[in-house]
Design a protein around this motif. Structure first.
Motif, PDB file in Angstrom:
ATOM      1  N   ALA A 447      14.977   8.644  -6.163  1.00 19.61           N
ATOM      2  CA  ALA A 447      14.389   7.799  -7.207  1.00 19.61           C
ATOM      3  C   ALA A 447      13.743   6.548  -6.598  1.00 19.61           C
ATOM      4  O   ALA A 447      12.677   6.105  -7.046  1.00 19.61           O
ATOM      5  N   ALA A 448      14.366   5.984  -5.555  1.00 14.48           N
ATOM      6  CA  ALA A 448      13.800   4.807  -4.894  1.00 14.48           C
ATOM      7  C   ALA A 448      12.477   5.144  -4.204  1.00 14.48           C
ATOM      8  O   ALA A 448      11.536   4.338  -4.207  1.00 14.48           O
ATOM      9  N   LEU A 449      12.370   6.337  -3.622  1.00 13.89           N
ATOM     10  CA  LEU A 449      11.119   6.742  -2.986  1.00 13.89           C
ATOM     11  C   LEU A 449      10.003   6.892  -4.012  1.00 13.89           C
ATOM     12  O   LEU A 449       8.843   6.530  -3.748  1.00 13.89           O
ATOM     13  N   VAL A 450      10.324   7.431  -5.176  1.00 10.65           N
ATOM     14  CA  VAL A 450       9.326   7.518  -6.247  1.00 10.65           C
ATOM     15  C   VAL A 450       8.868   6.116  -6.638  1.00 10.65           C
ATOM     16  O   VAL A 450       7.672   5.849  -6.827  1.00 10.65           O
ATOM     17  N   MET A 451       9.825   5.189  -6.753  1.00  9.77           N
ATOM     18  CA  MET A 451       9.495   3.797  -7.053  1.00  9.77           C
ATOM     19  C   MET A 451       8.584   3.208  -5.985  1.00  9.77           C
ATOM     20  O   MET A 451       7.590   2.530  -6.294  1.00  9.77           O
ATOM     21  N   GLY A 452       8.914   3.456  -4.713  1.00 11.34           N
ATOM     22  CA  GLY A 452       8.105   2.929  -3.618  1.00 11.34           C
ATOM     23  C   GLY A 452       6.674   3.437  -3.662  1.00 11.34           C
ATOM     24  O   GLY A 452       5.727   2.670  -3.408  1.00 11.34           O
ATOM     25  N   ALA A 453       6.499   4.706  -3.974  1.00  9.56           N
ATOM     26  CA  ALA A 453       5.149   5.262  -4.073  1.00  9.56           C
ATOM     27  C   ALA A 453       4.359   4.577  -5.183  1.00  9.56           C
ATOM     28  O   ALA A 453       3.155   4.288  -5.029  1.00  9.56           O
ATOM     29  N   ALA A 454       5.019   4.294  -6.307  1.00  9.27           N
ATOM     30  CA  ALA A 454       4.335   3.625  -7.412  1.00  9.27           C
ATOM     31  C   ALA A 454       3.928   2.204  -7.028  1.00  9.27           C
ATOM     32  O   ALA A 454       2.830   1.737  -7.367  1.00  9.27           O
ATOM     33  N   ILE A 455       4.806   1.491  -6.306  1.00  4.96           N
ATOM     34  CA  ILE A 455       4.484   0.122  -5.888  1.00  4.96           C
ATOM     35  C   ILE A 455       3.310   0.118  -4.916  1.00  4.96           C
ATOM     36  O   ILE A 455       2.391  -0.707  -5.015  1.00  4.96           O
ATOM     37  N   LEU A 456       3.310   1.046  -3.970  1.00  7.07           N
ATOM     38  CA  LEU A 456       2.226   1.110  -2.982  1.00  7.07           C
ATOM     39  C   LEU A 456       0.886   1.471  -3.618  1.00  7.07           C
ATOM     40  O   LEU A 456      -0.178   1.117  -3.096  1.00  7.07           O
ATOM     41  N   ALA A 457       0.942   2.189  -4.744  1.00 12.55           N
ATOM     42  CA  ALA A 457      -0.299   2.595  -5.408  1.00 12.55           C
ATOM     43  C   ALA A 457      -0.962   1.454  -6.172  1.00 12.55           C
ATOM     44  O   ALA A 457      -2.141   1.561  -6.552  1.00 12.55           O
ATOM     45  N   LEU A 458      -0.247   0.346  -6.390  1.00 12.92           N
ATOM     46  CA  LEU A 458      -0.814  -0.765  -7.149  1.00 12.92           C
ATOM     47  C   LEU A 458      -1.856  -1.505  -6.311  1.00 12.92           C
ATOM     48  O   LEU A 458      -1.674  -1.714  -5.123  1.00 12.92           O
ATOM     49  N   PRO A 459      -2.933  -1.938  -6.930  1.00 12.81           N
ATOM     50  CA  PRO A 459      -3.931  -2.746  -6.200  1.00 12.81           C
ATOM     51  C   PRO A 459      -3.423  -4.174  -5.998  1.00 12.81           C
ATOM     52  O   PRO A 459      -2.540  -4.649  -6.712  1.00 12.81           O
ATOM     53  N   ASP A 460      -3.979  -4.868  -5.016  1.00 16.17           N
ATOM     54  CA  ASP A 460      -3.647  -6.262  -4.763  1.00 16.17           C
ATOM     55  C   ASP A 460      -4.285  -7.124  -5.849  1.00 16.17           C
ATOM     56  O   ASP A 460      -5.500  -7.090  -6.049  1.00 16.17           O
ATOM     57  N   LEU A 461      -3.474  -7.908  -6.561  1.00 17.69           N
ATOM     58  CA  LEU A 461      -3.982  -8.712  -7.663  1.00 17.69           C
ATOM     59  C   LEU A 461      -4.509 -10.071  -7.222  1.00 17.69           C
ATOM     60  O   LEU A 461      -4.987 -10.852  -8.049  1.00 17.69           O
ATOM     61  N   GLY A 462      -4.400 -10.388  -5.934  1.00 17.87           N
ATOM     62  CA  GLY A 462      -4.972 -11.631  -5.422  1.00 17.87           C
ATOM     63  C   GLY A 462      -4.050 -12.820  -5.483  1.00 17.87           C
ATOM     64  O   GLY A 462      -3.952 -13.591  -4.548  1.00 17.87           O
ATOM     65  N   SER A 463      -3.346 -13.003  -6.570  1.00 15.59           N
ATOM     66  CA  SER A 463      -2.411 -14.120  -6.741  1.00 15.59           C
ATOM     67  C   SER A 463      -1.005 -13.656  -6.378  1.00 15.59           C
ATOM     68  O   SER A 463      -0.541 -12.613  -6.868  1.00 15.59           O
ATOM     69  N   ALA A 464      -0.299 -14.427  -5.536  1.00 19.18           N
ATOM     70  CA  ALA A 464       1.043 -14.029  -5.099  1.00 19.18           C
ATOM     71  C   ALA A 464       2.020 -13.868  -6.261  1.00 19.18           C
ATOM     72  O   ALA A 464       2.731 -12.854  -6.353  1.00 19.18           O
ATOM     73  N   PRO A 465       2.110 -14.832  -7.216  1.00 21.44           N
ATOM     74  CA  PRO A 465       3.036 -14.640  -8.332  1.00 21.44           C
ATOM     75  C   PRO A 465       2.699 -13.427  -9.183  1.00 21.44           C
ATOM     76  O   PRO A 465       3.586 -12.641  -9.539  1.00 21.44           O
TER      77      PRO A 465
END
Length: 508
Positions: A447-465
Motif C-alpha cells: 500500500a505504501a508503494l502505491v502511495m509513493g507512485a501517486a506522490i511521484l506522479a504529482l507535478p511540482d506546484l512551485g510553492s513549497a507549502p
C-alpha cells in the motif's frame, strides 16, 4: 533479580479467542487514551524545529541541540535505570500489596540521585572556564534534566498503573507548556538557554503536583534496601543499553561539531529532528502504550497473551510506520524549505531521506524487537547489541564525516541501525520469540508503494507549502484506499468494519 521475575515464565491456562479479543480491545482503548500526548509531541516536535531554527542563530541552535543531546545522555546514565525498574516492577508490587514500599524506594533513590547530580554537575559548570552564555545554557539544561527525571518517574508510575487519562493530561501539559515558555524565553534573549528554561519550569509545575501525591502513599518497609539493589540489577543493564542507543542517535552530533562546527550541527539536527520525530512519535505512541500491556499480559495471563498483544502492535507499526517513512523521503525538499530556517534548510533537506529510513528501523527495533529482551529478562544481551551498534556508528562517522560531511553522518546512522535491527530480529527470537507479522507488513508495504507512485506522479506546484500539502493529502488518501483494499493490519476487518456497524446501527 531472577527470583523477582520467575513467575513470568510460568504458563497460565487461558482461552485464546477470548484472550485475543480482550487484549485487542484493551490495546485500542489505551491507544486512544494516549493519543493526545503524541499529538502534542507532534506539534511540539515540529514547532521546535520551525520556531527555534528561526529564533536562534545557526550556532545557537547547534549549541542547543548539542546540550540537548548531552542532557539526554546524562539523564539516561543517572536516572533511566530507575524508570525502567519502576515500570517493570509495578504490576508485581501492585499484585502483592507492596506498592507503598515500592514508591518509597523509588522516590528515595530519585532524591539521592537528584541531589548528587545537582552538586557534582553544578560544580563542574561553575568551575570550568566557558562563555557566560554557554554557562547559563548548561545550568538550565542541568535543571531541566533533574526536574524532567522526576516527572518521568511519576509518569512511569501512572503509565504502569494504566492510568492513561492522567498520564495523558499531565504529559500533554508538560510538553505544550514547556514549548510555549521556551519560545518566550528564547525570544527574550536567552539564546540556547531559552528552550531549557521553558521545559524546566513546565516540568517543575508538574513535579510539584505529582510528587506529593506519590510520596503520601509511600511507606518504608524492611525490603527497601534489597528492593533498591534488585531495581538496579534490572534497570542498570537497561540504562546501559539506552545510553548506547542515545549515542547511536546523537553521538554523531559531537563528531560533526568537532569536524565541522556548531552551525553544521544545527543543520544536521534540524533535518534529523524533522525526519526522526515524525516517525518516533508514531513508534512512541504504539510502543509506550503497549509496553505496560505486554508486561501485564505476561504476568497475569502468560506468554501467548503477550504474543497476541505483540502481534497486533507489530502490525500497527507497519501500517503507520511504512507510509510515514516513505512519505518523508518523497517530501524531504518541500518540507525542509518550508519548516526549517532558510540558512540551514538546504543542508537539512539532504539528510532527511537517510534519517527517515534509519528512524523506521530504529522504531521497529526499539519499540518492538527490544521487547523480547524485556519480556525474556535479558537486558544485558540488549545492552551488548546496542554497545556494538554504537561502536560501529562511531567508527563509521570517523571515516565518513571527513569524506562526505553531513551525508556521511546520515549514512553511518542508516548502516548502524540496519545492523542493530538485524541482530535483534535474529538473536531476540532465542530470548523471547515475538511474532513477526510478515503478512501484515507485506500488505502495508504494498500500500505504501502505491502511495509513493501517486506522490511521484504529482507535478511540482512551485510553492513549497502548496507542494507539501498536496503531496501529503494525495499520499494519505491513496494510502488509506490501498490499505483498506489490502486489509493491511486488519484495518478493514478490525477497524473500519466496526465503525461502519456502529454508524449504521446508530442510524437504524
Amino acid at each position: 533479580m531472577h527470583a523477582l521475575f520467575q513467575s513470568c515464565a510460568r504458563p497460565r491456562p487461558c482461552t485464546h479467542g477470548a484472550q485475543t479479543t480482550t487484549g485487542r480491545a484493551m490495546l485500542n482503548r489505551h491507544l486512544l487514551a494516549y493519543l493526545p500526548v503524541y499529538a502534542a509531541q507532534a506539534v511540539v516536535g515540529f514547532g521546535s524545529v520551525i520556531v527555534f531554527t528561526r529564533l536562534l542563530t545557526p550556532d545557537e541552535y547547534g549549541r542547543y541541540m548539542l546540550l540537548l543531546a548531552g542532557a539526554a545522555l546524562i539523564g539516561t546514565a543517572v536516572f533511566t535505570w530507575l524508570d525502567a525498574a519502576v515500570a517493570r516492577h509495578h504490576a508485581r508490587c501492585e499484585a502483592r500489596g507492596r506498592m507503598p514500599g515500592h514508591l518509597f524506594t523509588a522516590w528515595r533513590i530519585y532524591g539521592v540521585l537528584a541531589l548528587v547530580s545537582v552538586l557534582l554537575a553544578g560544580a563542574v559548570i561553575a568551575l570550568i572556564p566557558m562563555d557566560p552564555a554557554l554557562r547559563t545554557a548548561c545550568a538550565f539544561a542541568l535543571a531541566y534534566t533533574v526536574i524532567r527525571s522526576g516527572v518521568t518517574l511519576a509518569m512511569e508510575t501512572r503509565r504502569a498503573a494504566r492510568q492513561a487519562g492522567r498520564f495523558s493530561a499531565l504529559e500533554t501539559f508538560t510538553l505544550a507548556a514547556g514549548f510555549g515558555l521556551g519560545v518566550v524565553f528564547a525570544h527574550a534573549g536567552l539564546g540556547a538557554a531559552g528552550p531549557f528554561a521553558g521545559m524546566a519550569l513546565a516540568g517543575l509545575i508538574v513535579l510539584l503536583i505529582e510528587a506529593p501525591i506519590h510520596l503520601s502513599r509511600a511507606r518504608r518497609d524492611r525490603a527497601d534496601a534489597p528492593r533498591a539493589i534488585a531495581y538496579f540489577a534490572y534497570g542498570g543493564p537497561v540504562a546501559f543499553s539506552l545510553i548506547f542507543e542515545h549515542l547511536l542517535s546523537v553521538g554523531d552530533r559531537f563528531l560533526i561539531a568537532a569536524f565541522m562546527g556548531e552551525a553544521a550541527v544545527g543543520a544536521y539536527s534540524a533535518g534529523y529532528a524533522l525526519a526522526d520525530r515524525s516517525l518516533s512519535i508514531i513508534f512512541l505512541w504504539l510502543g509506550m502504550t503497549t509496553g505496560p500491556l505486554l508486561v501485564a499480559a505476561l504476568e497475569h495471563e502468560g506468554r501467548e497473551a503477550a504474543r497476541a498483544v505483540a502481534r497486533r502492535t507489530g502490525a500497527l507499526m507497519g501500517l503507520l510506520g511504512f507510509p510515514a517513512a516513505l512519505g518523508l523521503i518523497l517530501v524531504a525538499e518541500p518540507a525542509a524549505h518550508w519548516l526549517i530556517g532558510a540558512e540551514i534548510a538546504g543542508e537539512a533537506a539532504g539528510i532527511i531521506p537517510f534519517i527517515a529510513l534509519s528512524g523506521l528501523m530504529n522504531g521497529i527495533m526499539t519499540f518492538y524487537f527490544h521487547e523480547a529482551y524485556v519480556l525474556g529478562r535479558r537486558p544485558r544481551a540488549m545492552a551488548a547489541v546496542m554497545t556494538a551498534a554504537a561502536g560501529l556508528n562511531l567508527a563509521l562517522n570517523l571515516v565518513l564525516i571527513p569524506l562526505m560531511g553531513l551525508t556521511g553522518a546520515a549514512l553511518a546512522t542508516v548502516i548502524s541501525y540496519g545492523a542493530a535491527l538485524s541482530v535483534c530480529v535474529i538473536h531476540g527470537r532465542s530470548v523471547f520469540p515475538l511474532p513477526i507479522p510478515s503478512g501484515d507488513w507485506l500488505r502495508a508495504g504494498a500500500a505504501a508503494l502505491v502511495m509513493g507512485a501517486a506522490i511521484l506522479a504529482l507535478p511540482d506546484l512551485g510553492s513549497a507549502p502548496a507542494d507539501l500539502f498536496a503531496r501529503i493529502a494525495v499520499g494519505a488518501i491513496v494510502y488509506a484506499i490501498a490499505a483498506l483494499a489490502l486489509d493491511a493490519a486488519g484495518c478493514r476487518s478490525q477497524l473500519a468494519a466496526p465503525i461502519l456497524l456502529r454508524l449504521t446501527g446508530a442510524r437504524a
